[in-house]
Scaffold this active site. Structure first.
Site, PDB file in Angstrom:
ATOM      1  N   ASN A  12       0.841  -1.308  -0.174  1.00 35.77           N
ATOM      2  CA  ASN A  12      -0.309   0.026  -0.251  1.00 35.77           C
ATOM      3  C   ASN A  12       1.219   1.033  -0.276  1.00 35.77           C
ATOM      4  OD1 ASN A  12      -1.829   1.934   0.542  1.00 35.77           O
ATOM      5  ND2 ASN A  12      -2.356   1.327   2.758  1.00 35.77           N
ATOM      6  N   LYS A  14      -0.278   4.465  -0.361  1.00 36.83           N
ATOM      7  CA  LYS A  14      -0.195   5.501   0.134  1.00 36.83           C
ATOM      8  C   LYS A  14      -0.448   6.155  -0.149  1.00 36.83           C
ATOM      9  CE  LYS A  14       0.326   3.031   4.305  1.00 36.83           C
ATOM     10  NZ  LYS A  14      -0.248   3.347   6.622  1.00 36.83           N
ATOM     11  N   HIS A  98      -9.562   1.350   5.249  1.00 37.81           N
ATOM     12  CA  HIS A  98      -8.645   1.353   5.318  1.00 37.81           C
ATOM     13  C   HIS A  98      -8.149   2.069   6.812  1.00 37.81           C
ATOM     14  CE1 HIS A  98      -4.430   2.008   6.752  1.00 37.81           C
ATOM     15  NE2 HIS A  98      -3.203   1.381   6.271  1.00 37.81           N
ATOM     16  N   GLU A 100      -6.529   4.416   8.374  1.00 39.72           N
ATOM     17  CA  GLU A 100      -6.298   6.162   7.784  1.00 39.72           C
ATOM     18  C   GLU A 100      -8.255   5.977   7.131  1.00 39.72           C
ATOM     19  OE1 GLU A 100      -2.956   5.639   5.376  1.00 39.72           O
ATOM     20  OE2 GLU A 100      -2.450   4.843   7.506  1.00 39.72           O
ATOM     21  N   GLU A 170      -5.406  -5.121  10.493  1.00 42.90           N
ATOM     22  CA  GLU A 170      -4.244  -4.177  10.807  1.00 42.90           C
ATOM     23  C   GLU A 170      -4.816  -3.456  12.265  1.00 42.90           C
ATOM     24  OE1 GLU A 170      -2.149  -2.942   6.755  1.00 42.90           O
ATOM     25  OE2 GLU A 170      -4.377  -1.366   7.728  1.00 42.90           O
ATOM     26  N   GLY A 176       2.734   1.565  10.766  1.00 37.61           N
ATOM     27  CA  GLY A 176       3.995   3.033  11.199  1.00 37.61           C
ATOM     28  C   GLY A 176       4.244   3.469  12.098  1.00 37.61           C
ATOM     29  N   SER A 216       3.600  -2.551  10.136  1.00 36.07           N
ATOM     30  CA  SER A 216       5.040  -2.744  10.532  1.00 36.07           C
ATOM     31  C   SER A 216       5.236  -3.563  10.209  1.00 36.07           C
ATOM     32  CB  SER A 216       5.356  -2.302  12.417  1.00 36.07           C
ATOM     33  OG  SER A 216       4.557  -1.194  12.342  1.00 36.07           O
TER      34      SER A 216
HETATM   35  C1  PEP Z   1      -0.578   0.078   6.590  1.00 35.46           C
HETATM   36  O1  PEP Z   1      -1.188   1.331   6.098  1.00 35.46           O
HETATM   37  O2  PEP Z   1      -1.678  -1.250   5.579  1.00 35.46           O
HETATM   38  C2  PEP Z   1       0.765  -1.094   6.842  1.00 35.46           C
HETATM   39  C3  PEP Z   1       0.419  -2.158   7.121  1.00 35.46           C
HETATM   40  O3  PEP Z   1       1.290   0.357   7.432  1.00 35.46           O
HETATM   41  P1  PEP Z   1       2.842   0.020   8.042  1.00 35.46           P
HETATM   42  O4  PEP Z   1       3.717  -1.421   7.249  1.00 35.46           O
HETATM   43  O5  PEP Z   1       3.466   1.598   7.369  1.00 35.46           O
HETATM   44  O6  PEP Z   1       2.823  -0.507   8.999  1.00 35.46           O
END
Ligand code: PEP
Length: 254
Positions: A12, A14, A98, A100, A170, A176, A216
């Protein structure tokens, strides 16, 4: 490693990567990952890079995903993108809900369900994201939250549509932040998600649905996470922005 369901690892991007930067990344991935057959590999660039990235991955083992989609098929919806527009670029997967977008755009489970139905109507596969905040985990309501998100965001899907849907677990506190759920924490929630899907649909559907972990994911933790029986892939944010780290996540997962 031998998995019950084929691993699906998606990047992703973003709101990152211009067209030129996206092409650099995807050309590198194409070179590094050309021999990989064991994993379904997906990149989800911003809308502005879909056209060029789509051309760059033609005849490769990399598939295209989008980060969002409208539940409407077209018309007076300023700023929105419809399924037919994504299909022009051979998009196959669409990330929906997501955290976000749930947080900043206030997307509800009902809206995500409507979007999921719209993806299926266009033969696209939704990747529906669910996950708890740290406060929700610590106050013991994690299963209630995730169960509610699952029920609400898959409402109205047929069993066949659900089988073709991907769920991404998630935990919001791991996105992040550099904090990863332990492999046991991830496996426990993935097993809970599968039990919930069995209850909402049936056992056969629950067995077929791929459940990705996101939060992460890095080359160093990918192997252990992917070795869990109910972890069927990863949705990767930060580490999907570099050829080396995304490639290593995929190679370490095989
Ligand atoms: C995400 O936002 O889908 C995600 C998993 O981000 P990160 O891997 O940076 O934690």
């Amino acid at each position: 490693m031998q998995k019950e369901r084929k691993l699906l690892i998606a990047g992703n991007w973003k709101m990152n990567k211009t067209v030129a930067e996206g092409l650099d990344l995807v050309n590198g991935l194409r070179r590094e990952l050309s021999g990989v057959k064991e994993v379904d590999i997906v990149v989800c660039p911003p809308f502005t890079a879909l056209s060029e990235v789509s051309k760059a991955i033609l005849d490769s083992n990399i598939r295209l995903g989008a980060q969002n989609m409208s539940e409407q098929t077209g018309g007076a919806y300023t700023g929105e993108i419809a399924a037919a527009m994504l299909k022009e670029f051979s998009v196959r997967f669409v990330i929906l809900g997501h955290s976000e977008r749930r947080q900043y755009q206030k997307e509800s489970d009902a809206l995500i369900a409507a979007k999921a139905l719209a993806t299926h109507a266009a033969s696209l596969k939704p990747i529906i994201c669910v996950g708890e905040t740290l406060a929700e985990r610590e106050s013991g309501v994690m299963e209630k939250i995730i169960g509610g998100q699952l029920k609400g965001s898959t409402a109205g899907l047929s069993k066949t549509q659900m089988e073709e849907t991907v769920i991404a677990y998630e935990p919001v506190w791991a996105i992040g932040t550099g904090k990863t759920a332990s492999t046991q924490q991830a496996q426990d929630v993935h097993a809970f998600i599968r039990r919930t899907l069995a209850h909402l649909f049936d056992d056969a559907v629950a067995k077929r649905v791929r459940i990705q972990y996101g939060g992460s994911v890095k080359p160093a933790n990918a192997r252990e996470l992917m070795s869990q029986p109910d972890v069927d892939g990863a949705l990767v944010g930060g580490a999907a922005l570099e050829v080396r780290s995304f490639t290593d996540i995929i190679k370490n997962s095989i």
